[in-house]
Design an enzyme around this catalytic site. Structure first.
Site, PDB file in Angstrom:
ATOM      1  N   GLU A   7       0.754  -1.136  -0.018  1.00  0.00           N
ATOM      2  CA  GLU A   7      -0.212  -0.248   0.226  1.00  0.00           C
ATOM      3  C   GLU A   7       0.889   1.528  -0.166  1.00  0.00           C
ATOM      4  O   GLU A   7       0.161   2.413   0.319  1.00  0.00           O
ATOM      5  CB  GLU A   7      -1.121  -0.158   1.085  1.00  0.00           C
ATOM      6  CG  GLU A   7      -1.740  -1.533   1.383  1.00  0.00           C
ATOM      7  CD  GLU A   7      -2.293  -2.128   0.301  1.00  0.00           C
ATOM      8  OE1 GLU A   7      -2.478  -1.072  -0.701  1.00  0.00           O
ATOM      9  OE2 GLU A   7      -3.142  -2.757   0.993  1.00  0.00           O
TER      10      GLU A   7
ATOM     11  N   ASP B 252      -0.889  -1.642  -9.895  1.00  0.00           N
ATOM     12  CA  ASP B 252      -0.951  -2.958  -9.797  1.00  0.00           C
ATOM     13  C   ASP B 252      -0.698  -3.657 -10.924  1.00  0.00           C
ATOM     14  O   ASP B 252      -1.477  -3.340 -12.579  1.00  0.00           O
ATOM     15  CB  ASP B 252      -2.038  -3.524  -9.498  1.00  0.00           C
ATOM     16  CG  ASP B 252      -2.661  -2.393  -8.186  1.00  0.00           C
ATOM     17  OD1 ASP B 252      -1.592  -1.947  -7.297  1.00  0.00           O
ATOM     18  OD2 ASP B 252      -3.508  -2.826  -7.340  1.00  0.00           O
TER      19      ASP B 252
END
Length: 530
Positions: free
Chosen positions: A187, A345
């Site tokens: 994160e 991602d």
């Protein structure tokens, strides 16, 4: 001198072995393999054989490595692909009188058969081995991450942070026969050193734990850089910028995400994946589950047209290449050797954005024609510029809402952290008090720390926050916590076999079985100096 374009693809799927199939569970991994990882490897091999420089950074979370190497998951993926092929063949027959959809069904059959053949015949069912080969051939640079993608700043025990980072490095070394240079902070969550009232001492910053393991660089959200302050300003800058790399007092380097290039992919308003001619991810055929519609841009969806989608890929790749070139050219006037850091991602490309892998390939082919842009990894960037970096001090940050810890400790799911932190402390105390007496004792302690690692994953609070798979996340977290509690109870008296039967222990080991030879002593209390 040319600037550097540094693409980072962060690959992560939470542990899902024998924990559901669909819509949450094993198919998370199978979809990523079929739609992202295999197409990406095929594309990178093509660039290699065509002598097109790429040097993509690919980050792998260790729990994903463990699943990709698992023979059960490999067998299940083969079953998944054979089922996909059958569905496409059936749809071709079903759409005989619908030429548009029949054409798309034939397209899917070719995609599925090609990916399955590549997996079994070209990659020998070994995605990690193929990545290792690509790294050795200097096509990619592979990075590691925390063991189960844990949100490190909210962990109150040093043993938890240490174990997540150390196992991340250790797992990488086992599969890639070398130490990692880069580390993906889960994160992008960073915390500097801080005073702990509970322990009455300074706790090491996250970067210091990375430095202890020999890590050279990591990433933060752009605000992690822009809100930083200089400790040593070697270039007379007015403020830190994501167009440069920096060093921390720990000697680890840090890079921030470039916002302009990120917007072109992530923005719901300006991002390429929302183009009307691209495949609509959310719409599936009610019978086969295959995708047949394009985004369209209106409530009434139209049938996907592969040729028009390919035209949009070319247009968007040229637009992105021009953006990168212009940004580097303009920045080079004031910042020598600028770098555009573009982390995404990995699963966005191919899975969420079907055309994304083809877009990446064309971007690299176009960048190879530019004299003012080098495509490179940040390891290479540090080889050339690492001795000339200014030193900064950073504040806490993440990529999430408000750029702080809101997403992972919001009012509706902050209850998760007392469970995680109390379990970590309990493991510390238990491992100080007991010593295994036989093989069975070792198995109990190993399984105990496996369940602790799986409990610590940041996926559970994230899914609780987004409510995408809220009930699944809630169940998974409590399952790991309950298993941990049962194993702690068994470990408190290892002579009493009635506390846990062989059948129950075996069942836990069969479901949650990453890191077969995990060292439970890594979870003992860390005696850091006051």
């Amino acid at each position: 001198m040319p600037g550097t374009f540094a693409l980072m693809l962060h690959s992560h799927i939470p542990y899902c072995r024998k924990s559901g199939v669909w819509p949450a569970g094993e198919e998370w991994l199978f979809e990523a393999m079929n739609e992202t990882y295999i197409p990406l490897l095929k594309m990178l091999r093509t660039l290699y054989y065509d002598r097109v420089p790429a040097r993509v950074m690919i980050g792998l979370v260790p729990i994903l490595m463990e699943q990709l190497a698992d023979e059960y998951m490999k067998d299940r993926f083969c079953e998944y692909m054979e089922d996909k092929i059958r569905r496409a063949v059936s749809d071709i027959r079903r759409f005989q009188s619908d030429p548009e959809r029949k054409n798309v069904a034939q397209y899917w059959l070719g995609v599925f058969e090609g990916n399955y053949k590549a997996y079994t015949s070209d990659f020998y069912r070994d995605i990690l081995g193929t990545l290792k080969w690509l790294q050795e051939e200097q096509v990619i640079e592979v990075l590691t991450s925390a063991a189960t993608h844990a949100f490190l700043p909210l962990m109150e025990t040093d043993s938890a942070v240490f174990a997540q980072v150390h196992i991340g490095v250790e797992t990488y070394q086992r599969y890639f026969d070398r130490l990692p240079r880069g580390f993906w902070l889960p994160e992008c969550a960073f915390r500097p050193s801080q005073w702990s009232e509970k322990n009455q001492r300074m706790r090491k910053g996250i970067d210091q734990w990375l430095a202890d393991e020999g890590i050279e660089y990591f990433f933060v959200e752009n605000v992690g850089i822009t809100r930083a302050s200089f400790v040593e300003n070697r270039h007379g800058e007015t403020s830190p910028t994501p167009m440069r790399g920096y060093r921390l007092a720990s000697k680890v380097s840090v890079f921030g995400r470039n916002e302009a290039t990120g917007k072109q992919v992530w923005s719901p308003d300006h991002g390429y994946p929302g183009d009307p001619y691209y495949l609509e991810f959310h719409s599936k055929d009610s019978e086969s589950g295959l995708h047949y519609q394009r985004v369209t841009g209106s409530p009434e969806k139209q049938v996907y047209d592969m040729d028009k989608a390919r035209q949009r890929v070319e247009s968007h790749a040229r637009h992105f290449t021009d953006l990168v070139t212009d940004l580097l050219d303009k920045t080079a006037a004031t910042i020598p050797d600028p770098v555009i850091v573009a982390p995404y991602d990995c699963e966005l490309f191919g899975h969420w954005w079907h055309e994304g892998v083809a877009w990446l390939e064309l971007v690299y082919r176009l960048l190879a024609q530019k004299d003012t842009v080098d495509s490179g990894s940040l390891g290479e960037y540090l080889d050339g510029h690492g001795t000339d970096l200014s030193t900064i001090a950073m504040q806490p940050s993440t990529w999430g809402l408000n750029s702080d810890y809101t997403v992972w400790q919001g009012p509706d799911h902050a209850w998760i952290w007392p469970y995680i932190n109390s379990s970590s402390r309990e493991a510390e105390i238990l491992l100080e008090q007991i010593r295994p007496i036989d093989v069975r004792s070792e198995r109990i302690l190993r399984q105990m720390v496996r369940e602790l690692l799986l409990m610590q994953g940041s996926d559970w609070p994230f899914l609780l926050f987004t409510t995408q798979a809220k009930e699944y996340a809630n169940q998974r977290f409590h399952h790991h916590h309950q298993r941990f509690r049962k194993l702690v109870w068994a470990a408190r008296d290892l002579n009493d076999h009635s506390r846990m039967s062989e059948a129950e222990l075996h069942q836990m080991e069969d479901i949650d079985c990453p890191w077969q030879k995990i060292d439970y002593t890594l979870f003992r209390r860390r005696q850091e100096p006051r």
